[in-house]
Design an enzyme around this catalytic site. Structure first.
Site, PDB file in Angstrom:
ATOM      1  CG  ASP A 132      -2.178  -0.753   1.034  1.00 25.63           C
ATOM      2  OD1 ASP A 132      -2.656  -0.828  -0.112  1.00 25.63           O
ATOM      3  OD2 ASP A 132      -2.712  -1.287   2.021  1.00 25.63           O
ATOM      4  NE  ARG A 182      -4.703  -1.826  -4.520  1.00 31.00           N
ATOM      5  CZ  ARG A 182      -4.321  -2.203  -3.294  1.00 31.00           C
ATOM      6  NH1 ARG A 182      -3.950  -1.301  -2.405  1.00 31.00           N
ATOM      7  NH2 ARG A 182      -4.281  -3.492  -2.980  1.00 31.00           N
TER       8      ARG A 182
END
Length: 306
Positions: A132, A182
């Site tokens: 992340d 992502r």
């Protein structure tokens, strides 16, 4: 304006205490967070995978300040990955990891070592890891750790945030063969010097970044709930001749589940981002800031308890 207020509240311990102790909070949190423990994460994952969705799991808790906390987070991920494999839920379920939860703020080497242990456990379980991305001060550090991890675990995923002015360049660097990226809008309060401030500019950046990733040789993961951006993603997939196995959509647990089901029905891969754990407050507030319309659900929960 509302987004700024919510993000300010996410850093307020006073507001956190008020929300955490409110009788209606359980109903609100349950919509967006799977639960507190591994069993809750497995229960929700099993249901989503049964509905044809892929999953990425995030153990909440990014404010790690000691090696003991960082190692405990690492161990939780190792337990989770073993449990996912034992339950037959991999490779449909992967994990998302915040380096700040592994010690990045005080010891980047410790964070990297912990991430490496998680990547090794994921490989053994038959799945993978996505790192992340957090506020802009950690971007270079996170990408450096990613580069190192990919030497041994090439499927390790990256996250890039369209609201950062640097992201188009990062997309070009990461749109290589085998690279999982992502693309999201971004959910942290950032200064204008490094980030676009208006929703329109963020959307335009998202589309530019999407085009770079979809035209490249990597594997784009389009993380958005915006109907317009989803439609553009579908169009770009056709334009660049990407089949269902050439990219995926990603959405958050509890947000637009009907749209997730629609996209699955259309043959797309859709991965649901499922958080779990006790440290849900900061996550919840950022979700509300990303999509203030979620406040309506919060307000209904308050009203129902009066």
């Amino acid at each position: 304006m509302l987004r700024s207020v919510i993000l300010a509240a996410s850093r307020s311990t006073r507001v956190e205490r008020l929300v955490a102790t409110a009788p209606f909070s359980r109903d609100v949190v349950r919509r967006f967070v799977a639960g507190a423990g591994t069993d809750d994460a497995l229960r929700v994952t099993r249901a989503l995978v049964g509905d044809g969705l892929a999953v990425t799991l995030d153990h909440l808790g990014e404010d790690t300040v000691t090696p003991e906390q960082a190692n405990a987070t690492r161990d939780e991920y190792l337990t989770l990955l073993r449990s996912l494999a034992a339950a037959g839920l991999t490779p449909a379920a992967e994990v998302s990891v915040k380096l700040s939860a592994l010690g990045q703020a005080f010891d980047e080497h410790l964070a990297s070592d912990n991430a490496r242990a998680i990547c090794a456990a994921a490989a053994e379980a038959g799945t993978t890891v996505t790192l992340d991305m957090e506020d802009h001060t950690t971007t270079d550090s996170t990408l450096d750790v990613l580069t190192d991890l990919r030497k041994d675990f090439p499927s390790t995923g990256a996250v890039l945030q369209a609201y950062l002015r640097r992201t188009e360049s990062d997309c070009r660097e990461l749109a290589s063969a085998g690279s999982r990226v992502r693309l999201c809008k971004g959910a942290y309060k950032e200064p204008e010097s490094v980030a676009y401030q208006s929703p329109r500019e963020v959307d335009k950046s998202y589309i530019r970044c999407m085009n770079i990733l979809m035209s490249g040789e990597g594997y784009p993961m389009l993380a958005t709930h915006d109907p317009r951006l989803i439609a553009i993603g579908e169009d770009r997939a056709r334009w660049f001749d990407r089949g269902a196995d050439g990219f995926e959509f990603q959405m958050l647990y509890g947000i637009r589940p009907e749209e997730q089901a629609r996209l699955v029905g259309e043959g797309y891969t859709v991965r649901t981002y499922v958080p779990y754990g006790d440290d849900w407050y900061g996550y919840l507030m950022r979700r509300l800031a990303e999509r203030p319309a979620n406040l309506a659900f919060f307000a209904r929960a308050v009203a129902s308890r009066k």
